[in-house]
Design a protein around this motif. Structure first.
Motif, PDB file in Angstrom:
ATOM      1  N   THR A   1       0.673  13.352   1.734  1.00 28.41           N
ATOM      2  CA  THR A   1       0.366  11.942   1.954  1.00 28.41           C
ATOM      3  C   THR A   1       1.432  11.047   1.327  1.00 28.41           C
TER       4      THR A   1
ATOM      5  N   GLU B   1      -3.117  11.996  10.006  1.00 32.43           N
ATOM      6  CA  GLU B   1      -3.809  13.224  10.407  1.00 32.43           C
ATOM      7  C   GLU B   1      -2.898  14.152  11.191  1.00 32.43           C
TER       8      GLU B   1
ATOM      9  N   ASP C   1      -3.097   5.139  -4.509  1.00 29.29           N
ATOM     10  CA  ASP C   1      -4.008   4.880  -3.404  1.00 29.29           C
ATOM     11  C   ASP C   1      -3.575   5.710  -2.201  1.00 29.29           C
ATOM     12  N   LEU C   2      -4.253   6.815  -1.985  1.00 26.13           N
ATOM     13  CA  LEU C   2      -3.891   7.716  -0.889  1.00 26.13           C
ATOM     14  C   LEU C   2      -4.915   7.681   0.240  1.00 26.13           C
ATOM     15  N   SER C   3      -5.819   6.718   0.196  1.00 20.66           N
ATOM     16  CA  SER C   3      -6.814   6.564   1.252  1.00 20.66           C
ATOM     17  C   SER C   3      -6.217   5.801   2.428  1.00 20.66           C
ATOM     18  N   THR C   4      -6.652   6.152   3.638  1.00 18.03           N
ATOM     19  CA  THR C   4      -6.195   5.441   4.834  1.00 18.03           C
ATOM     20  C   THR C   4      -7.337   4.681   5.516  1.00 18.03           C
ATOM     21  N   SER C   5      -8.499   4.664   4.888  1.00 19.76           N
ATOM     22  CA  SER C   5      -9.700   4.122   5.536  1.00 19.76           C
ATOM     23  C   SER C   5      -9.607   2.627   5.842  1.00 19.76           C
ATOM     24  N   GLN C   6      -8.772   1.906   5.081  1.00 21.14           N
ATOM     25  CA  GLN C   6      -8.695   0.455   5.259  1.00 21.14           C
ATOM     26  C   GLN C   6      -7.752   0.037   6.366  1.00 21.14           C
TER      27      GLN C   6
ATOM     28  N   ARG D   1      -2.068  16.028  -1.414  1.00 23.89           N
ATOM     29  CA  ARG D   1      -1.696  14.704  -1.918  1.00 23.89           C
ATOM     30  C   ARG D   1      -0.196  14.460  -1.748  1.00 23.89           C
TER      31      ARG D   1
ATOM     32  N   LYS E   1      -4.361   5.893  10.646  1.00 27.03           N
ATOM     33  CA  LYS E   1      -5.045   7.110  10.194  1.00 27.03           C
ATOM     34  C   LYS E   1      -4.661   8.304  11.055  1.00 27.03           C
TER      35      LYS E   1
ATOM     36  N   TYR F   1       0.838  -1.211   0.000  1.00 28.69           N
ATOM     37  CA  TYR F   1       0.000   0.000   0.000  1.00 28.69           C
ATOM     38  C   TYR F   1       0.870   1.256   0.000  1.00 28.69           C
TER      39      TYR F   1
END
Length: 345
Positions: free
Chosen positions: A156, A69, A54-59, A153, A65, A48
């Motif tokens: 991240t 933040e 893929d810059l989402s941290t939700s998973q 972005r 996360k 990852y």
């Protein structure tokens, strides 16, 4: 009359403790993830981290996360005007900087015998050199996109590399191959040397290529990489405040760390072979290697076993493209954007 800025002293007493220091904030995240999900989970996390799409941290767990933040903000010293000037400087000389990344910055890092052990032991740089170099180019050219600073972005992406370093540190320490005498893997001194390789060494390389650049441009580029270094977890005391400090810090680290090693020569050999393979014709196969030797200088080139060519100094200054980064130079031209619109979060 312009005054000459004073420089701190970067002696052994100053630098030695940093060889035992990693990145506590990032290391805590990785230690917790290893405890919760084991090596398999860390492997998934590493994949990852290497995916800049893929810059989402939700998973990921809440503490991952939370790390993003807490750290997804520019440091207090960041100057948006200097950062914008540095981005303009990069795209003004993108082809030359692409050359310098492949033929100067990377092998310069390999000259640090103990720091090079991390890459050597991982096997990846030896077995998949081209892919590893593409990833390096993708990162550098990616964070030079102005549009991805206001939308965070780039922050991240940089934090993903910071956590990647912590994963590498964790796996290397637990590999059973690491020697304590080398310090921690990816320690603060080695991080400082790498940061200089992407900032100050690039500036030196442009000078060696005979390109006239202003002090203001040089200082802005150094400032940009200080911001990146801070985001990567580099201690503030290891960020050079001006070019003179960058010079002294670079010399101090080189004096302490540069020497011949199996890791350094092996990594350099793999790099030279990849660069040779990318040459458009057989006649030009040795040109990137000649460029490398010219830029490194004979002493560093010799300890890395970079061969010499009688024609190197006559040709290298007029050739400023390394094929390995051509696609990045062509496809990542920075669109205009206003960095000053970025709001600290």
């Amino acid at each position: 009359m312009t005054s000459i800025p004073t420089s701190r002293i970067f002696d052994d007493n100053f630098l030695s403790p940093y060889r035992q220091q990693g990145d506590p904030a990032a290391d805590r995240v990785i230690a917790q993830l290893a405890q919760d999900q084991g090596r398999e989970g860390l492997g998934r996390f590493m994949r990852y981290l290497g995916d800049f799409q893929d810059l989402s941290t939700s998973q990921w767990p809440a503490y991952v996360k939370q790390f993003f933040e807490e750290h997804q903000k520019l440091p207090a010293f960041a100057d948006s005007r200097q950062m914008q000037q540095a981005l303009a400087f990069f795209w003004k000389y993108d082809q030359q900087i692409a050359l310098l990344l492949g033929c100067y910055s990377l092998p310069y890092c390999y000259a640090a015998a103990e720091g090079a052990q991390v890459l050597w032991l991982s096997q990846r740089i030896k077995n998949d050199t081209f892919k590893r170099l593409e990833e390096t180019g993708e990162f550098v050219f990616g964070i030079m996109q102005e549009r991805d600073w206001p939308n965070a972005r780039n922050l991240t992406k940089i934090l993903k590399i910071r956590l990647m370093h912590a994963v590498v540190r964790y796996f290397t320490v637990h590999s059973g191959q690491w020697k304590e005498a080398w310090g921690l893997p990816v320690n603060q001194e080695d991080m400082a040397g790498t940061n200089l390789a992407f900032s100050y060494i690039v500036i030196k390389g442009l000078r060696k290529l005979g390109i006239l650049i202003s002090v203001a441009e040089e200082e802005a580029y150094l400032h940009f990489w200080n911001v990146v270094g801070c985001l990567l977890g580099l201690e503030a005391q290891l960020l050079p405040q001006h070019l003179r400090e960058a010079y002294h810090l670079d010399r101090a680290i080189a004096k302490r760390q540069f020497r011949a090693s199996e890791a350094g020569t092996g990594l350099t050999k793999a790099l030279m072979e990849v660069l040779r393979q990318q040459a458009p014709t057989e006649v030009l196969r040795n040109l990137p290697v000649a460029q490398m030797r010219f830029l490194l200088g004979p002493s560093v080139a010799d300890l890395l076993e970079v061969p010499s060519f009688s024609w190197e100094e006559k040709v290298v200054k007029i050739t400023t493209v390394v094929p390995i980064f051509n696609n990045l130079v062509r496809s990542n031209k920075s669109p205009s954007a206003v960095l000053t619109k970025y709001q600290r979060r």
